[in-house]
Design a protein around this motif. Structure first.
Motif, PDB file in Angstrom:
ATOM      1  N   LEU A  47       1.344   4.315  -1.807  1.00  0.00           N
ATOM      2  CA  LEU A  47       0.738   5.644  -1.952  1.00  0.00           C
ATOM      3  C   LEU A  47       1.006   6.223  -3.338  1.00  0.00           C
ATOM      4  O   LEU A  47       0.093   6.726  -4.000  1.00  0.00           O
ATOM      5  CB  LEU A  47       1.263   6.587  -0.867  1.00  0.00           C
ATOM      6  CG  LEU A  47       0.696   8.019  -0.894  1.00  0.00           C
ATOM      7  CD1 LEU A  47      -0.819   8.000  -0.756  1.00  0.00           C
ATOM      8  CD2 LEU A  47       1.327   8.861   0.212  1.00  0.00           C
ATOM      9  N   ARG A  48       2.242   6.138  -3.789  1.00  0.00           N
ATOM     10  CA  ARG A  48       2.579   6.683  -5.106  1.00  0.00           C
ATOM     11  C   ARG A  48       1.862   5.907  -6.208  1.00  0.00           C
ATOM     12  O   ARG A  48       1.345   6.502  -7.169  1.00  0.00           O
ATOM     13  CB  ARG A  48       4.084   6.627  -5.311  1.00  0.00           C
ATOM     14  CG  ARG A  48       4.537   7.130  -6.670  1.00  0.00           C
ATOM     15  CD  ARG A  48       6.046   7.108  -6.788  1.00  0.00           C
ATOM     16  NE  ARG A  48       6.490   7.546  -8.102  1.00  0.00           N
ATOM     17  CZ  ARG A  48       7.761   7.626  -8.460  1.00  0.00           C
ATOM     18  NH1 ARG A  48       8.714   7.330  -7.588  1.00  0.00           N
ATOM     19  NH2 ARG A  48       8.082   8.021  -9.678  1.00  0.00           N
ATOM     20  N   CYS A 232       2.691  -0.716 -10.879  1.00  0.00           N
ATOM     21  CA  CYS A 232       1.870  -0.803  -9.676  1.00  0.00           C
ATOM     22  C   CYS A 232       1.748  -2.253  -9.214  1.00  0.00           C
ATOM     23  O   CYS A 232       1.597  -3.164 -10.039  1.00  0.00           O
ATOM     24  CB  CYS A 232       0.474  -0.249  -9.931  1.00  0.00           C
ATOM     25  SG  CYS A 232       0.413   1.481 -10.423  1.00  0.00           S
ATOM     26  N   GLY A 233       1.790  -2.451  -7.909  1.00  0.00           N
ATOM     27  CA  GLY A 233       1.692  -3.782  -7.345  1.00  0.00           C
ATOM     28  C   GLY A 233       0.314  -4.084  -6.782  1.00  0.00           C
ATOM     29  O   GLY A 233      -0.602  -3.247  -6.798  1.00  0.00           O
ATOM     30  N   LEU A 234       0.176  -5.271  -6.229  1.00  0.00           N
ATOM     31  CA  LEU A 234      -1.127  -5.733  -5.775  1.00  0.00           C
ATOM     32  C   LEU A 234      -1.599  -5.025  -4.508  1.00  0.00           C
ATOM     33  O   LEU A 234      -2.798  -5.030  -4.206  1.00  0.00           O
ATOM     34  CB  LEU A 234      -1.092  -7.240  -5.559  1.00  0.00           C
ATOM     35  CG  LEU A 234      -0.843  -8.070  -6.824  1.00  0.00           C
ATOM     36  CD1 LEU A 234      -0.958  -9.557  -6.511  1.00  0.00           C
ATOM     37  CD2 LEU A 234      -1.806  -7.696  -7.938  1.00  0.00           C
ATOM     38  N   ALA A 235      -0.701  -4.391  -3.754  1.00  0.00           N
ATOM     39  CA  ALA A 235      -1.133  -3.631  -2.583  1.00  0.00           C
ATOM     40  C   ALA A 235      -1.960  -2.417  -3.013  1.00  0.00           C
ATOM     41  O   ALA A 235      -3.013  -2.126  -2.433  1.00  0.00           O
ATOM     42  CB  ALA A 235       0.072  -3.200  -1.750  1.00  0.00           C
ATOM     43  N   ALA A 236      -1.487  -1.695  -4.037  1.00  0.00           N
ATOM     44  CA  ALA A 236      -2.260  -0.558  -4.546  1.00  0.00           C
ATOM     45  C   ALA A 236      -3.556  -1.031  -5.202  1.00  0.00           C
ATOM     46  O   ALA A 236      -4.593  -0.365  -5.107  1.00  0.00           O
ATOM     47  CB  ALA A 236      -1.420   0.248  -5.539  1.00  0.00           C
ATOM     48  N   ARG A 237      -3.507  -2.162  -5.859  1.00  0.00           N
ATOM     49  CA  ARG A 237      -4.730  -2.716  -6.451  1.00  0.00           C
ATOM     50  C   ARG A 237      -5.782  -2.945  -5.368  1.00  0.00           C
ATOM     51  O   ARG A 237      -6.972  -2.717  -5.582  1.00  0.00           O
ATOM     52  CB  ARG A 237      -4.379  -4.019  -7.166  1.00  0.00           C
ATOM     53  CG  ARG A 237      -5.521  -4.683  -7.938  1.00  0.00           C
ATOM     54  CD  ARG A 237      -4.938  -5.837  -8.729  1.00  0.00           C
ATOM     55  NE  ARG A 237      -5.930  -6.769  -9.226  1.00  0.00           N
ATOM     56  CZ  ARG A 237      -6.571  -6.664 -10.383  1.00  0.00           C
ATOM     57  NH1 ARG A 237      -6.321  -5.628 -11.165  1.00  0.00           N
ATOM     58  NH2 ARG A 237      -7.434  -7.584 -10.773  1.00  0.00           N
ATOM     59  N   ASP A 238      -5.326  -3.357  -4.179  1.00  0.00           N
ATOM     60  CA  ASP A 238      -6.268  -3.608  -3.090  1.00  0.00           C
ATOM     61  C   ASP A 238      -6.850  -2.317  -2.536  1.00  0.00           C
ATOM     62  O   ASP A 238      -8.055  -2.233  -2.268  1.00  0.00           O
ATOM     63  CB  ASP A 238      -5.583  -4.403  -1.982  1.00  0.00           C
ATOM     64  CG  ASP A 238      -6.580  -4.924  -0.967  1.00  0.00           C
ATOM     65  OD1 ASP A 238      -7.492  -5.679  -1.350  1.00  0.00           O
ATOM     66  OD2 ASP A 238      -6.459  -4.570   0.225  1.00  0.00           O
ATOM     67  N   THR A 239      -6.032  -1.279  -2.359  1.00  0.00           N
ATOM     68  CA  THR A 239      -6.583  -0.015  -1.853  1.00  0.00           C
ATOM     69  C   THR A 239      -7.524   0.617  -2.875  1.00  0.00           C
ATOM     70  O   THR A 239      -8.557   1.184  -2.515  1.00  0.00           O
ATOM     71  CB  THR A 239      -5.455   0.974  -1.494  1.00  0.00           C
ATOM     72  OG1 THR A 239      -4.604   1.185  -2.626  1.00  0.00           O
ATOM     73  CG2 THR A 239      -4.638   0.461  -0.327  1.00  0.00           C
ATOM     74  N   SER A 326      -7.604   4.717   3.154  1.00  0.00           N
ATOM     75  CA  SER A 326      -7.869   5.221   1.812  1.00  0.00           C
ATOM     76  C   SER A 326      -6.927   6.369   1.488  1.00  0.00           C
ATOM     77  O   SER A 326      -7.029   7.441   2.101  1.00  0.00           O
ATOM     78  CB  SER A 326      -9.320   5.707   1.702  1.00  0.00           C
ATOM     79  OG  SER A 326      -9.497   6.524   0.554  1.00  0.00           O
ATOM     80  N   PRO A 327      -6.004   6.183   0.528  1.00  0.00           N
ATOM     81  CA  PRO A 327      -5.116   7.286   0.155  1.00  0.00           C
ATOM     82  C   PRO A 327      -5.873   8.479  -0.431  1.00  0.00           C
ATOM     83  O   PRO A 327      -5.416   9.620  -0.303  1.00  0.00           O
ATOM     84  CB  PRO A 327      -4.193   6.658  -0.893  1.00  0.00           C
ATOM     85  CG  PRO A 327      -4.193   5.201  -0.569  1.00  0.00           C
ATOM     86  CD  PRO A 327      -5.608   4.923  -0.139  1.00  0.00           C
ATOM     87  N   THR A 328      -7.010   8.223  -1.061  1.00  0.00           N
ATOM     88  CA  THR A 328      -7.785   9.314  -1.662  1.00  0.00           C
ATOM     89  C   THR A 328      -8.565  10.084  -0.605  1.00  0.00           C
ATOM     90  O   THR A 328      -8.552  11.317  -0.585  1.00  0.00           O
ATOM     91  CB  THR A 328      -8.755   8.762  -2.721  1.00  0.00           C
ATOM     92  OG1 THR A 328      -8.014   8.028  -3.701  1.00  0.00           O
ATOM     93  CG2 THR A 328      -9.522   9.883  -3.403  1.00  0.00           C
ATOM     94  N   ARG A 329      -9.220   9.367   0.287  1.00  0.00           N
ATOM     95  CA  ARG A 329     -10.046  10.002   1.317  1.00  0.00           C
ATOM     96  C   ARG A 329      -9.235  10.413   2.541  1.00  0.00           C
ATOM     97  O   ARG A 329      -9.726  11.186   3.373  1.00  0.00           O
ATOM     98  CB  ARG A 329     -11.151   9.037   1.733  1.00  0.00           C
ATOM     99  CG  ARG A 329     -12.181   8.729   0.658  1.00  0.00           C
ATOM    100  CD  ARG A 329     -13.226   9.820   0.569  1.00  0.00           C
ATOM    101  NE  ARG A 329     -13.937   9.939   1.826  1.00  0.00           N
ATOM    102  CZ  ARG A 329     -15.058   9.275   2.130  1.00  0.00           C
ATOM    103  NH1 ARG A 329     -15.578   8.436   1.242  1.00  0.00           N
ATOM    104  NH2 ARG A 329     -15.659   9.444   3.290  1.00  0.00           N
ATOM    105  N   LYS A 330      -8.058   9.856   2.687  1.00  0.00           N
ATOM    106  CA  LYS A 330      -7.216  10.108   3.868  1.00  0.00           C
ATOM    107  C   LYS A 330      -7.915   9.690   5.165  1.00  0.00           C
ATOM    108  O   LYS A 330      -7.841  10.377   6.186  1.00  0.00           O
ATOM    109  CB  LYS A 330      -6.813  11.593   3.938  1.00  0.00           C
ATOM    110  CG  LYS A 330      -6.086  12.114   2.706  1.00  0.00           C
ATOM    111  CD  LYS A 330      -4.724  11.452   2.540  1.00  0.00           C
ATOM    112  CE  LYS A 330      -3.875  12.123   1.480  1.00  0.00           C
ATOM    113  NZ  LYS A 330      -4.407  11.982   0.119  1.00  0.00           N
TER     114      LYS A 330
END
Length: 374
Positions: A47-48, A232-239, A326-330
């Motif tokens: 998330l961060r 940033c790691g690959l999990a955030a890259r995926d989201t 989606s962290p942006t759309r929640k």
């Protein structure tokens, strides 16, 4: 980008030249395309890291991505006769998203960024797990005067992404004013590198192609900035890429999912006289695909995941290929291959089977967020 390696024990995992830097930051590692890469970092996680890229600046180590060089008289013409997009649309100093398709079926062997240096020099960045196969196919087809070199481990790639990415790089004396999908040679602390105006997040961003031996020097310079970027790691890259509707090879594109089905026809030079898979893809385009890649957004708290069945009433009409929160759309979002018959309009309510429960989702057209790449 390819999906996660499922059995790390079967193969030796390659390590990034920045592995020690990741460990020092408390990275959680995971096998990915034959490499051991950071999934997320301590002190905030996905998330961060995701939020940093959408609102500030994040740095990803994507050194697992492949690197291949095609050189010699007529190299660009040769690449153009193989890969789907039309290199004739761009000039030296520009980059292009393209596809390596199977000649017989039109399925996607890999998606690639091609960097055009000159008529006799093209640099390719395929996906980690597919580099060997892409190089094999190109070498098998190359005329005698054209050389295809696998440079997978000779370079590191750092993706600097987010609204503050240009300011961060400019503060280090790197060029940032070149246009989207272009690249420029530069140097940082004595290291010769290439600054590419590309990325996979939907935000303003750059990718730095750096000799592997000098990766630590460049990484340290980026993180010595004040304020420093977020690792940033690959999990955030995926989201981030899912919010943009960007396809992941192995899930949304594959040998079984053609560019026509994946709605990636914009990356095909349909008027070119030759490229791998041309006949099969033209036939599918003319007949119309049996399924196409669509967007889904959750109506309630459902989070679609890859492999989940998609229903319209009692009829199964598709399968989720990529899905996440989606962290942006929640809310839950997804890409899914959906049958083209019967035709279903955007806004149609469907259901996703989540562990035996049918939860409502709505068809929509990606991206799920407003793009800011330019």
């Amino acid at each position: 980008m390819t999906d996660v390696t499922t059995d790390a024990a079967e193969t030796r995992l390659r390590r990034s030249p920045l592995a020690e830097r990741h460990s020092a930051l408390g990275a959680k590692f995971a096998p990915f395309g034959g490499w051991e890469m950071p999934l997320e970092y301590a002190g905030g996680g996905v998330l961060r890291e995701h939020t940093a890229v959408r609102t500030d600046v994040g740095v990803f180590d994507v050194s697992h991505l492949g690197k291949a060089r095609v050189t010699g008289p007529g190299a660009a013409e040769f690449v153009n006769s193989c890969l789907s997009n039309d290199l004739g649309r761009i000039g030296p100093g520009r980059a292009q998203y393209t596809l390596c398709c199977d000649e017989a079926t039109g399925g996607v062997v890999d998606d690639i960024i091609a960097y055009l240096y000159a008529d006799d020099h093209v640099f390719l960045i395929p996906n980690a797990a597919n580099t060997t196969e892409v190089v094999r196919r190109l070498r098998a087809a190359a005329p005698e005067q054209v050389t295809v070199t696998d440079e997978h481990e000779e370079y590191a790639v750092l993706a600097v992404q987010g609204p503050r990415s240009a300011a961060l790089l400019a503060g280090l004396g790197l060029p940032t004013d070149h246009g989207y999908m272009s690249f420029s040679p530069a140097s940082l602390d004595g290291v010769a590198l290439t600054v590419c105006r590309t990325g996979y997040t939907g935000e303003l961003g750059f990718e730095l192609v750096v000799p592997a031996a000098d990766a630590v020097t460049v990484w340290d310079a980026l993180f010595a900035a004040d304020p420093a970027p977020q690792a940033c790691g690959l999990a955030a890259r995926d989201t981030l890429r899912t919010e943009m509707g960007y396809p992941l090879h192995g899930q949304d594109l594959s040998l079984d999912i053609s560019p026509v089905q994946a709605r990636s026809g914009w990356a095909v030079g349909w008027d070119k006289p030759a490229f791998w898979g041309r006949a099969a893809l033209l036939a599918e385009k003319t007949a119309g695909p049996a399924r196409t890649l669509r967007g889904l957004e959750a109506v309630d708290r459902a989070i679609p995941r890859p492999g989940m069945a998609v229903y319209h009433g009692d009829t199964r009409v598709g399968t989720v290929t990529s899905g996440t929160f989606s962290p942006t759309r929640k809310q839950g979002i997804a890409l899914a291959l959906v049958d083209t018959a019967p035709a279903l309009a955007d806004g149609t309510e469907l259901q996703v089977d989540v562990r035996g429960r049918r939860l409502p989702v709505r068809l929509t057209r990606p991206p799920f967020v407003d793009p800011s790449v330019k």
